[in-house]
Design a protein around this motif. Structure first.
Motif, PDB file in Angstrom:
ATOM      1  N   PHE A 276      11.546 -10.191   1.902  1.00 47.26           N
ATOM      2  CA  PHE A 276      11.090  -9.434   0.733  1.00 47.26           C
ATOM      3  C   PHE A 276      10.668  -8.013   1.120  1.00 47.26           C
ATOM      4  O   PHE A 276      10.899  -7.072   0.372  1.00 47.26           O
ATOM      5  CB  PHE A 276       9.925 -10.174   0.050  1.00 47.26           C
ATOM      6  CG  PHE A 276      10.369 -11.325  -0.801  1.00 47.26           C
ATOM      7  CD1 PHE A 276      10.937 -11.116  -2.051  1.00 47.26           C
ATOM      8  CD2 PHE A 276      10.219 -12.630  -0.356  1.00 47.26           C
ATOM      9  CE1 PHE A 276      11.349 -12.181  -2.844  1.00 47.26           C
ATOM     10  CE2 PHE A 276      10.638 -13.695  -1.138  1.00 47.26           C
ATOM     11  CZ  PHE A 276      11.199 -13.478  -2.380  1.00 47.26           C
ATOM     12  N   TYR A 277      10.001  -7.866   2.272  1.00 42.04           N
ATOM     13  CA  TYR A 277       9.618  -6.529   2.733  1.00 42.04           C
ATOM     14  C   TYR A 277      10.856  -5.661   2.950  1.00 42.04           C
ATOM     15  O   TYR A 277      10.897  -4.496   2.557  1.00 42.04           O
ATOM     16  CB  TYR A 277       8.813  -6.660   4.025  1.00 42.04           C
ATOM     17  CG  TYR A 277       8.344  -5.345   4.606  1.00 42.04           C
ATOM     18  CD1 TYR A 277       7.102  -4.831   4.265  1.00 42.04           C
ATOM     19  CD2 TYR A 277       9.127  -4.640   5.512  1.00 42.04           C
ATOM     20  CE1 TYR A 277       6.644  -3.631   4.807  1.00 42.04           C
ATOM     21  CE2 TYR A 277       8.695  -3.431   6.056  1.00 42.04           C
ATOM     22  CZ  TYR A 277       7.453  -2.932   5.697  1.00 42.04           C
ATOM     23  OH  TYR A 277       7.006  -1.743   6.234  1.00 42.04           O
ATOM     24  N   TRP A 278      11.889  -6.237   3.587  1.00 46.65           N
ATOM     25  CA  TRP A 278      13.139  -5.509   3.843  1.00 46.65           C
ATOM     26  C   TRP A 278      13.772  -5.050   2.546  1.00 46.65           C
ATOM     27  O   TRP A 278      14.173  -3.892   2.407  1.00 46.65           O
ATOM     28  CB  TRP A 278      14.085  -6.405   4.652  1.00 46.65           C
ATOM     29  CG  TRP A 278      15.475  -5.844   4.790  1.00 46.65           C
ATOM     30  CD1 TRP A 278      16.508  -5.999   3.943  1.00 46.65           C
ATOM     31  CD2 TRP A 278      15.945  -5.027   5.850  1.00 46.65           C
ATOM     32  NE1 TRP A 278      17.615  -5.352   4.392  1.00 46.65           N
ATOM     33  CE2 TRP A 278      17.296  -4.725   5.570  1.00 46.65           C
ATOM     34  CE3 TRP A 278      15.365  -4.532   7.012  1.00 46.65           C
ATOM     35  CZ2 TRP A 278      18.086  -3.948   6.411  1.00 46.65           C
ATOM     36  CZ3 TRP A 278      16.151  -3.752   7.861  1.00 46.65           C
ATOM     37  CH2 TRP A 278      17.495  -3.452   7.546  1.00 46.65           C
ATOM     38  N   ASN A 279      13.901  -5.959   1.587  1.00 44.91           N
ATOM     39  CA  ASN A 279      14.523  -5.590   0.317  1.00 44.91           C
ATOM     40  C   ASN A 279      13.729  -4.510  -0.415  1.00 44.91           C
ATOM     41  O   ASN A 279      14.309  -3.647  -1.074  1.00 44.91           O
ATOM     42  CB  ASN A 279      14.655  -6.829  -0.586  1.00 44.91           C
ATOM     43  CG  ASN A 279      16.029  -7.470  -0.475  1.00 44.91           C
ATOM     44  OD1 ASN A 279      16.517  -7.708   0.631  1.00 44.91           O
ATOM     45  ND2 ASN A 279      16.635  -7.765  -1.603  1.00 44.91           N
ATOM     46  N   TYR A 280      12.400  -4.573  -0.290  1.00 44.29           N
ATOM     47  CA  TYR A 280      11.586  -3.594  -1.002  1.00 44.29           C
ATOM     48  C   TYR A 280      11.888  -2.172  -0.533  1.00 44.29           C
ATOM     49  O   TYR A 280      12.001  -1.256  -1.348  1.00 44.29           O
ATOM     50  CB  TYR A 280      10.101  -3.924  -0.772  1.00 44.29           C
ATOM     51  CG  TYR A 280       9.160  -2.903  -1.356  1.00 44.29           C
ATOM     52  CD1 TYR A 280       8.964  -2.820  -2.726  1.00 44.29           C
ATOM     53  CD2 TYR A 280       8.460  -2.019  -0.521  1.00 44.29           C
ATOM     54  CE1 TYR A 280       8.092  -1.880  -3.267  1.00 44.29           C
ATOM     55  CE2 TYR A 280       7.595  -1.070  -1.051  1.00 44.29           C
ATOM     56  CZ  TYR A 280       7.429  -1.005  -2.419  1.00 44.29           C
ATOM     57  OH  TYR A 280       6.580  -0.059  -2.963  1.00 44.29           O
TER      58      TYR A 280
ATOM     59  N   THR B 164       0.800  -1.221   0.000  1.00 47.40           N
ATOM     60  CA  THR B 164       0.000   0.000   0.000  1.00 47.40           C
ATOM     61  C   THR B 164       0.831   1.268   0.000  1.00 47.40           C
ATOM     62  O   THR B 164       0.294   2.350  -0.206  1.00 47.40           O
ATOM     63  CB  THR B 164      -0.911   0.023   1.241  1.00 47.40           C
ATOM     64  OG1 THR B 164      -0.100  -0.016   2.427  1.00 47.40           O
ATOM     65  CG2 THR B 164      -1.882  -1.154   1.234  1.00 47.40           C
ATOM     66  N   GLU B 165       2.133   1.160   0.205  1.00 51.22           N
ATOM     67  CA  GLU B 165       2.977   2.342   0.301  1.00 51.22           C
ATOM     68  C   GLU B 165       4.127   2.247  -0.709  1.00 51.22           C
ATOM     69  O   GLU B 165       4.686   1.162  -0.931  1.00 51.22           O
ATOM     70  CB  GLU B 165       3.550   2.499   1.715  1.00 51.22           C
ATOM     71  CG  GLU B 165       2.484   2.688   2.784  1.00 51.22           C
ATOM     72  CD  GLU B 165       3.051   2.610   4.178  1.00 51.22           C
ATOM     73  OE1 GLU B 165       2.397   3.103   5.103  1.00 51.22           O
ATOM     74  OE2 GLU B 165       4.148   2.028   4.336  1.00 51.22           O
ATOM     75  N   ALA B 166       4.448   3.391  -1.270  1.00 50.38           N
ATOM     76  CA  ALA B 166       5.593   3.417  -2.188  1.00 50.38           C
ATOM     77  C   ALA B 166       6.880   3.200  -1.407  1.00 50.38           C
ATOM     78  O   ALA B 166       6.988   3.552  -0.229  1.00 50.38           O
ATOM     79  CB  ALA B 166       5.650   4.743  -2.937  1.00 50.38           C
ATOM     80  N   ALA B 167       7.851   2.602  -2.083  1.00 54.28           N
ATOM     81  CA  ALA B 167       9.108   2.288  -1.408  1.00 54.28           C
ATOM     82  C   ALA B 167       9.810   3.522  -0.891  1.00 54.28           C
ATOM     83  O   ALA B 167      10.488   3.485   0.141  1.00 54.28           O
ATOM     84  CB  ALA B 167      10.027   1.515  -2.356  1.00 54.28           C
ATOM     85  N   ASP B 168       9.678   4.645  -1.619  1.00 56.47           N
ATOM     86  CA  ASP B 168      10.353   5.859  -1.205  1.00 56.47           C
ATOM     87  C   ASP B 168       9.376   6.958  -0.797  1.00 56.47           C
ATOM     88  O   ASP B 168       9.714   8.140  -0.787  1.00 56.47           O
ATOM     89  CB  ASP B 168      11.243   6.379  -2.337  1.00 56.47           C
ATOM     90  CG  ASP B 168      10.464   6.552  -3.639  1.00 56.47           C
ATOM     91  OD1 ASP B 168       9.270   6.146  -3.660  1.00 56.47           O
ATOM     92  OD2 ASP B 168      11.035   7.076  -4.607  1.00 56.47           O
ATOM     93  N   GLY B 169       8.151   6.578  -0.461  1.00 59.60           N
ATOM     94  CA  GLY B 169       7.160   7.562  -0.057  1.00 59.60           C
ATOM     95  C   GLY B 169       7.036   7.670   1.459  1.00 59.60           C
ATOM     96  O   GLY B 169       7.577   6.844   2.207  1.00 59.60           O
ATOM     97  N   PRO B 170       6.286   8.649   1.935  1.00 59.95           N
ATOM     98  CA  PRO B 170       6.090   8.800   3.383  1.00 59.95           C
ATOM     99  C   PRO B 170       5.177   7.704   3.929  1.00 59.95           C
ATOM    100  O   PRO B 170       4.302   7.192   3.216  1.00 59.95           O
ATOM    101  CB  PRO B 170       5.443  10.179   3.507  1.00 59.95           C
ATOM    102  CG  PRO B 170       4.762  10.392   2.207  1.00 59.95           C
ATOM    103  CD  PRO B 170       5.616   9.698   1.182  1.00 59.95           C
ATOM    104  N   PRO B 171       5.364   7.295   5.184  1.00 61.02           N
ATOM    105  CA  PRO B 171       4.508   6.253   5.769  1.00 61.02           C
ATOM    106  C   PRO B 171       3.070   6.731   5.876  1.00 61.02           C
ATOM    107  O   PRO B 171       2.787   7.904   6.130  1.00 61.02           O
ATOM    108  CB  PRO B 171       5.137   6.026   7.134  1.00 61.02           C
ATOM    109  CG  PRO B 171       5.871   7.278   7.438  1.00 61.02           C
ATOM    110  CD  PRO B 171       6.343   7.807   6.125  1.00 61.02           C
TER     111      PRO B 171
ATOM    112  N   ASP C 289      14.963  -2.322  -7.779  1.00 69.82           N
ATOM    113  CA  ASP C 289      13.844  -3.205  -7.450  1.00 69.82           C
ATOM    114  C   ASP C 289      14.344  -4.241  -6.460  1.00 69.82           C
ATOM    115  O   ASP C 289      14.972  -5.244  -6.845  1.00 69.82           O
ATOM    116  CB  ASP C 289      13.300  -3.848  -8.715  1.00 69.82           C
ATOM    117  CG  ASP C 289      12.008  -4.617  -8.454  1.00 69.82           C
ATOM    118  OD1 ASP C 289      11.668  -4.820  -7.277  1.00 69.82           O
ATOM    119  OD2 ASP C 289      11.353  -5.000  -9.445  1.00 69.82           O
ATOM    120  N   GLY C 290      14.117  -4.004  -5.177  1.00 69.29           N
ATOM    121  CA  GLY C 290      14.631  -4.894  -4.155  1.00 69.29           C
ATOM    122  C   GLY C 290      14.054  -6.281  -4.221  1.00 69.29           C
ATOM    123  O   GLY C 290      14.748  -7.269  -3.939  1.00 69.29           O
TER     124      GLY C 290
END
Length: 687
Positions: free
Chosen positions: A549-553, A406-413, A562-563
């Motif tokens: 996978f969450y960590w790499n993302y 639901t959140e972009a990898a580099d977006g705000p939480p 692309d983690g």
């Protein structure tokens, strides 16, 4: 009594009885007197015959020749000194020739002549009047050429050869330095004498300033004099060329040392390097814990965990290869392996809500393949898909995973930006370019082939071989051997991977909450306080695989990478490495490359030494030719020749007004003289 000049005749003719010379019995015995300093006088008496002018009687005078100091400004004198008193018989009269009485001038006065020279003429004796030779200069010219030829032959022989092939303790540069010194030293002899001869040629051809004598002499001695000769422009074309070559000799040795350098190059080692490739993989173990009835062998499990959790950037680090030198290359080769593929599903995502659409907590996201994000608190999910027996996927597919967030990898939480991605692992054929540099292996996959055939295994007979076969129909080199045209992943091995992956990659997700105490933690829940991209709250994961996978993302979002795809690639590479290390693998031979120092010749630096040697030889030939053409004696750098080429009295007298050497040099610039080798006048520099 008056005396007339002595006629030019030989000692033998005057002392012979036929000429009426008195016998020794008729001579008076004379007694030696004190003659003073022995360094100033000669004690060997000579008898000289004279003829009186008042009578025709022969008289005999017993005298000594006294050597006197010869001055640059005054004519040298020849004095006669009697030994005591010499009695002269002339009829009935006697006379005495007093001590120190001068009878003749040494040069230009005919009162007393020296004995004739070796040619029989009546001129002054000249020990240098025989023509000299150019033998020494010609020999040194050939020695210089031979030394340079030895350098050329030596470097031509060892050019591009390994430094280890040089068999001597002394270095190649040292040998070149010795030969260069020999060449430049010997050519210096011919060059020096050639420049020295140029002054005689110049003075022979015409009247030139006397100062040119010193200019040419200095040019033959060194580089500074050669520069002066060039600056004065007094050497003519040939003399200036010789001076220029003398200057260029300064660069002879430095340039010769620049000819040879030592560089590094790669060479093949006698021993070949080897690296494995997989022609097939059929390893598996029966197991009741797997829904397929097979479980992977332990090396395969280890390879999967290494790809998922090692995070070392070297998933193929466990691959065994043999590289004797630490630097090896192989031709492109093919191997059975596992490939990954990731595609975006964001464009097909839709929002869905549960039983109460008004309750936002019951809403989430989904994709047509069936994967969902169940509630608003779930921020990440992983859904596995194993190919069905009925054939819903290509038969070569091992696993398919769908990730949603639901959140972009580099977006705000908390900022909703939903995304979806599908990744798969499949048996494939890989073309690999492998190299080892400084002991580190680097492999690049340049081409992949995946068998996209869909197979319904439920309709196949019981004896059907359901292994996964892969062949590259676009490349003839895809055939591992004439008898085995396909690369094979065995049926048992495929089933073992699919069965184990059903459990390992179980569906799960990540849920975030701001209140740690409200979340119930069961045996499968992993609680991690992550600050990677998300800084508020605590995130709970259903499994370690989901956590990875969450960590790499989020970890590799800063680098715009692309983690998730990176983790899938590491897992695929690690499994491929296991295939290549176990059954069904064979070695691929390639050259082992080592580095060696070799001799590199820079031929351009040989131009100047060649120019100097050949130019010096051409100059010497020109000097010899000019000497012959102008009929000049090859006096070259002889110091005696300089002495015997004395100035005539009138010219020398012009320099007698001052004792200053600098003043004499200044006057020499205006006084013009010419070399005169005529027998009548003697060998003089006449104005």
């Amino acid at each position: 009594m008056a005396y007339e000049p002595i006629q030019n005749f030989s000692y033998e003719s005057q002392l012979s009885p036929q000429n009426g010379a008195p016998d020794h019995h008729h001579q008076e015995e004379h007694h030696s007197a004190d003659v003073g300093d022995a360094s100033m006088y000669h004690h060997n008496p000579e008898e000289v015959m004279t003829r009186g002018s008042d009578d025709d009687q022969n008289t005999t005078v017993s005298i000594e020749l006294e050597a006197v100091e010869r001055s640059w400004n005054d004519a040298a004198l020849l004095t006669a000194k009697s030994t005591g008193h010499a009695r002269v018989h002339s009829g009935s009269s006697d006379f005495t020739l007093g001590k120190g009485t001068t009878t003749s001038s040494f040069i230009g006065v005919s009162a007393l002549k020296l004995p004739p020279n070796e040619k029989g003429d009546n001129g002054p004796a000249r020990p240098w009047n025989k023509d000299g030779t150019w033998t020494v200069e010609i020999v040194t010219m050939f020695v210089s050429l031979a030394a340079l030829a030895a350098i050329i032959g030596l470097i031509a022989h060892y050019d591009r050869r390994a430094l280890t092939e040089w068999p001597y303790r002394i270095t190649l540069n040292a040998v070149i330095a010795v030969l260069a010194t020999m060449s430049v030293t010997t050519l210096g002899i011919s060059l020096q004498n050639g420049l020295s001869q140029m002054k005689w040629i110049r003075f022979k051809e015409s009247k030139v300033p006397l100062a040119d004598m010193e200019t040419f002499d200095e040019a033959s001695r060194g580089v500074l004099g050669a520069i002066k000769l060039l600056a004065s422009r007094r050497g003519g074309l040939l003399g200036s060329a010789g001076a220029l070559i003398a200057i260029l000799t300064l660069a002879f040795s430095p340039f010769s040392q620049q000819i040879v350098t030592y560089e590094m190059r790669a060479v093949n080692h006698p021993l070949n390097a080897t690296i494995p490739r997989a022609l097939n993989f059929t390893g598996a173990l029966p197991g009741t814990t797997s829904p397929t009835g097979y479980v992977p062998v332990l090396p395969i499990k280890s390879a999967v965990y290494n790809g998922l959790f090692a995070e070392n950037g070297r998933p193929a680090a466990s691959l065994k290869f043999d590289c004797p030198t630490g630097n090896c290359t192989w031709p492109e080769f093919e191997t059975l392996g596992v490939c990954y593929e990731c595609t975006s599903l964001t464009s097909v995502m839709t929002k869905y809500c549960g039983g109460n659409p008004a309750n936002a907590s019951d809403c989430g996201w989904q994709v047509p393949q069936g994967a969902k994000l169940n509630t608003s608190h779930q921020v990440f999910s992983m859904t596995p898909y194993i190919p069905a027996a009925a054939g819903d996927m290509p038969y070569s597919t091992i696993l398919r995973l769908i990730f949603l967030g639901t959140e972009a990898a580099d977006g705000p939480p908390g900022n909703n930006n939903p995304w979806a991605r599908q990744c798969s692992l499949s048996a494939c054929l890989q073309t690999i370019n492998a190299t080892v540099a400084v002991g580190a292996l680097t492999e690049n996959v340049t081409h992949t082939v995946v068998n996209q055939t869909v197979v319904d295994t439920t309709t196949q007979p019981n004896n059907t071989d359901l292994g996964v076969y892969v062949a590259d129909h676009n490349k003839t080199s895809s055939l591992p051997s004439p008898s085995s045209p396909y690369y094979l992943l065995g049926q048992d091995s495929m089933l073992s991977l699919r069965g184990w992956f059903t459990t390992l990659f179980a569906a799960g997700g990540a849920t975030r909450t701001t209140n740690n105490s409200t979340m119930t933690i069961n045996d499968r829940t992993v609680a991690v306080n992550l600050t990677v991209g998300i800084s508020n709250g605590t995130t709970f994961f259903d499994s370690d695989i989901v956590t990875a996978f969450y960590w790499n993302y989020y970890e590799y979002a800063a680098a715009r990478q692309d983690g998730i795809a990176m983790l899938m690639a590491d897992t695929a590479t690690s499994i491929t490495t296991a295939f290549r290390s176990l059954w069904g693998a064979e070695p691929v031979a390639g050259p082992a490359v080592s580095t060696e120092s070799y001799i590199h010749v820079r031929w351009g630096f040989l131009v100047l030494p060649l120019l100097v040697v050949l130019g010096a030889d051409a100059f010497l030939i020109g000097a010899i030719y000019q000497t012959h053409k102008t009929r000049t004696r090859p006096l070259k750098s002889s110091a005696l020749a300089m002495l015997f080429h004395g100035l005539e009295d009138d010219t020398r007298a012009r320099f007698g007004s001052t004792d200053s050497l600098q003043e004499k040099k200044r006057q020499a610039k205006t006084v013009r003289v010419q070399l005169d080798e005529s027998n009548e006048r003697g060998s003089l520099l006449r104005s």
